[in-house]
Enzyme design. Structure first.
Site, PDB file in Angstrom:
ATOM      1  N   LYS A   1       0.843  -1.260   0.016  1.00  0.00           N
ATOM      2  CA  LYS A   1      -0.049   0.092   0.096  1.00  0.00           C
ATOM      3  C   LYS A   1       0.890   1.288  -0.058  1.00  0.00           C
ATOM      4  O   LYS A   1       0.259   2.422   0.396  1.00  0.00           O
ATOM      5  CB  LYS A   1      -1.171   0.026   1.248  1.00  0.00           C
ATOM      6  CG  LYS A   1      -1.903  -1.180   1.431  1.00  0.00           C
ATOM      7  CD  LYS A   1      -2.351  -1.898   0.012  1.00  0.00           C
ATOM      8  CE  LYS A   1      -3.406  -1.227  -0.812  1.00  0.00           C
ATOM      9  NZ  LYS A   1      -3.717  -1.860  -1.790  1.00  0.00           N
TER      10      LYS A   1
ATOM     11  N   HIS B   1       7.036  -7.287  -2.411  1.00  0.00           N
ATOM     12  CA  HIS B   1       6.601  -6.575  -1.279  1.00  0.00           C
ATOM     13  C   HIS B   1       7.665  -7.197  -0.049  1.00  0.00           C
ATOM     14  O   HIS B   1       7.585  -6.962   0.922  1.00  0.00           O
ATOM     15  CB  HIS B   1       5.202  -6.973  -0.581  1.00  0.00           C
ATOM     16  CG  HIS B   1       4.183  -6.019  -1.460  1.00  0.00           C
ATOM     17  ND1 HIS B   1       4.510  -4.800  -1.792  1.00  0.00           N
ATOM     18  CD2 HIS B   1       3.219  -6.534  -1.799  1.00  0.00           C
ATOM     19  CE1 HIS B   1       3.324  -4.469  -2.169  1.00  0.00           C
ATOM     20  NE2 HIS B   1       2.350  -5.535  -2.455  1.00  0.00           N
TER      21      HIS B   1
ATOM     22  N   SER C   1      -4.821   2.458   4.380  1.00  0.00           N
ATOM     23  CA  SER C   1      -5.150   1.742   2.908  1.00  0.00           C
ATOM     24  C   SER C   1      -4.923   0.267   3.205  1.00  0.00           C
ATOM     25  O   SER C   1      -5.929  -0.542   2.385  1.00  0.00           O
ATOM     26  CB  SER C   1      -4.014   2.246   2.089  1.00  0.00           C
ATOM     27  OG  SER C   1      -3.987   1.876   0.890  1.00  0.00           O
TER      28      SER C   1
HETATM   29  S1  PPS Z   1      -0.554  -2.862  -3.469  1.00  0.00           S
HETATM   30  O1  PPS Z   1      -1.773  -3.629  -3.275  1.00  0.00           O
HETATM   31  O2  PPS Z   1       0.184  -3.116  -2.243  1.00  0.00           O
HETATM   32  O3  PPS Z   1       0.191  -3.123  -4.594  1.00  0.00           O
HETATM   33  O4  PPS Z   1      -1.071  -1.344  -3.360  1.00  0.00           O
HETATM   34  P1  PPS Z   1      -0.094  -0.035  -3.830  1.00  0.00           P
HETATM   35  O5  PPS Z   1      -0.303   0.021  -5.213  1.00  0.00           O
HETATM   36  O6  PPS Z   1       1.142  -0.107  -3.238  1.00  0.00           O
HETATM   37  O7  PPS Z   1      -0.947   1.085  -2.854  1.00  0.00           O
HETATM   38  C1  PPS Z   1      -2.207   1.399  -3.304  1.00  0.00           C
HETATM   39  C2  PPS Z   1      -2.485   2.803  -2.703  1.00  0.00           C
HETATM   40  O8  PPS Z   1      -1.843   3.753  -3.805  1.00  0.00           O
HETATM   41  C3  PPS Z   1      -2.719   4.904  -4.020  1.00  0.00           C
HETATM   42  N1  PPS Z   1      -2.486   5.107  -5.345  1.00  0.00           N
HETATM   43  C4  PPS Z   1      -2.075   6.286  -5.846  1.00  0.00           C
HETATM   44  N2  PPS Z   1      -1.965   7.482  -5.046  1.00  0.00           N
HETATM   45  C5  PPS Z   1      -1.505   8.665  -5.869  1.00  0.00           C
HETATM   46  N3  PPS Z   1      -1.425   8.909  -7.055  1.00  0.00           N
HETATM   47  C6  PPS Z   1      -1.566   7.658  -7.888  1.00  0.00           C
HETATM   48  N4  PPS Z   1      -1.543   7.668  -9.197  1.00  0.00           N
HETATM   49  C7  PPS Z   1      -1.933   6.284  -7.223  1.00  0.00           C
HETATM   50  N5  PPS Z   1      -2.257   5.063  -7.485  1.00  0.00           N
HETATM   51  C8  PPS Z   1      -2.227   4.337  -6.588  1.00  0.00           C
HETATM   52  C9  PPS Z   1      -3.965   3.933  -3.915  1.00  0.00           C
HETATM   53  O9  PPS Z   1      -5.140   4.735  -4.178  1.00  0.00           O
HETATM   54  C10 PPS Z   1      -3.916   3.192  -2.639  1.00  0.00           C
HETATM   55  O10 PPS Z   1      -3.906   4.184  -1.510  1.00  0.00           O
HETATM   56  P2  PPS Z   1      -5.237   4.854  -0.830  1.00  0.00           P
HETATM   57  O11 PPS Z   1      -4.695   5.371   0.457  1.00  0.00           O
HETATM   58  O12 PPS Z   1      -6.034   3.220  -0.395  1.00  0.00           O
HETATM   59  O13 PPS Z   1      -6.225   5.392  -1.509  1.00  0.00           O
END
Ligand code: PPS
Length: 300
Positions: free
Chosen positions: A53, A113, A143
């Site tokens: 996340k 991860h 998240s």
């Molecule tokens: S995972 O399942 O671990 O692979 O998830 P991961 O991609 O690491 O994290 C998901 C969170 O990243 C946010 N996200 C973004 N934030 C800002 N800009 C962009 N472009 C973007 N893309 C993904 C996503 O919304 C999740 O965070 P939260 O706080 O839940 O919204």
């Protein structure tokens, strides 16, 4: 560094997990551990490593865009999980991350991860490049909580208060956030690691993309960098089915109540932490992050 013992493995947030070298890992990945450990890296592999996340999907899309010369159509060739396979992924009836990666042409983009001490040695032997992305512990907690409710294979997180407590102790998939971010931070000069922060990307994506370009030794015009910033903005990615995981069925990832692209903010934790939870968290955080110069911003 926390090394857990078997006696915690009955906890609800660790259901379906197995300890791998003292770290709770999904049972499927743990079953396939030998294949992960023996993984044959290539010198031109680029690994996107994160605690869950922390912005994995975001940075994966940025890096694929870089390798596609800023052409969004090329990035729509497949879903993000096929373009950037998840190294330790294994669930029944699907090819494992290792199997998908084995047949990929170079340069391969690899998602993981894993905490640094569990990384396959061959990445270091081959001097593969790693982009590590870290996000502040509080936004990750929120998240991760929502993610547990979405993913059918993840344990039921229970009420937010108990989940937060388990997360603080590292009783979740991939273990302690503190150990993960510190582990990668401490080795950033020993190996080929670019250490980035989610909050910096939110603040100034162009600046952070330039850092990635420099690290990857790729030249790119300002126009193309701007295209990448636009294409990888939260709003664009939320509506792009090749990155928002809408291609997965509800039985695997249920996005009916919350979406994978949930809010994409720095500081959203304030909407979920009570004053008492925040005080307890800060006190615990101070103890677990003492002795490191690694600093996070919990808002921008
Ligand atoms: S995972 O399942 O671990 O692979 O998830 P991961 O991609 O690491 O994290 C998901 C969170 O990243 C946010 N996200 C973004 N934030 C800002 N800009 C962009 N472009 C973007 N893309 C993904 C996503 O919304 C999740 O965070 P939260 O706080 O839940 O919204």
């Amino acid at each position: 560094m926390s090394h857990f013992d078997e006696d915690i493995m009955d906890l609800p947030t660790l259901k379906t997990m197995v300890l791998v070298h003292g770290i709770p890992i999904g049972a499927g990945s743990a079953e396939n551990w030998e294949r992960v450990e023996e993984f044959q890296a290539r010198s031109d592999d680029v690994i996107i490593a994160t605690y869950p996340k922390a912005g994995t999907t975001w940075v994966s899309e940025v890096v694929d865009m870089i390798y596609c010369g800023g052409n969004p159509e090329k990035c729509r060739r497949d879903t993000i999980y096929n373009r950037v396979p998840y190294l330790e992924f294994k669930i029944p009836d699907m090819p494992t991350g290792v199997e998908i990666l084995k047949d990929k042409p170079s340069p391969r983009l690899v998602k993981t991860h894993l905490p640094i001490q569990l990384m396959p040695e061959s990445f270091w032997d081959n001097k593969s490049k790693v982009i590590y992305v870290a996000r502040n512990a509080k936004d990750v907690a929120v998240s991760y909580y929502f993610f547990h409710n979405m993913v059918k294979a993840m344990p039921d997180p229970g009420p937010w208060d108990t989940f937060l407590d388990s997360y603080m102790k590292g009783y979740v998939n991939y273990g302690s956030w503190h150990d993960h971010v510190k582990g990668w931070w401490e080795k950033r000069y020993e190996y080929n690691i670019l250490y980035l922060f989610y909050e910096d990307l939110k603040e100034d994506p162009k600046r952070e993309i330039r850092k990635m370009l420099q690290f990857l030794e790729i030249d790119m015009s300002e126009d193309i960098i701007e295209k990448i910033v636009y294409h990888t903005s939260f709003e664009e990615m939320k509506n792009n089915d090749m990155v928002n995981y809408k291609t997965l069925p509800n039985e695997i990832l249920d996005q009916t109540t919350t979406t994978f692209m949930r809010k994409g903010l720095a500081g959203d934790w304030k909407n979920y932490f009570t004053v008492a939870q925040n005080e307890k968290f800060d006190e615990h955080y101070k103890r677990h992050m003492s002795g490191t110069n690694l600093c996070f911003r919990t808002e921008i």
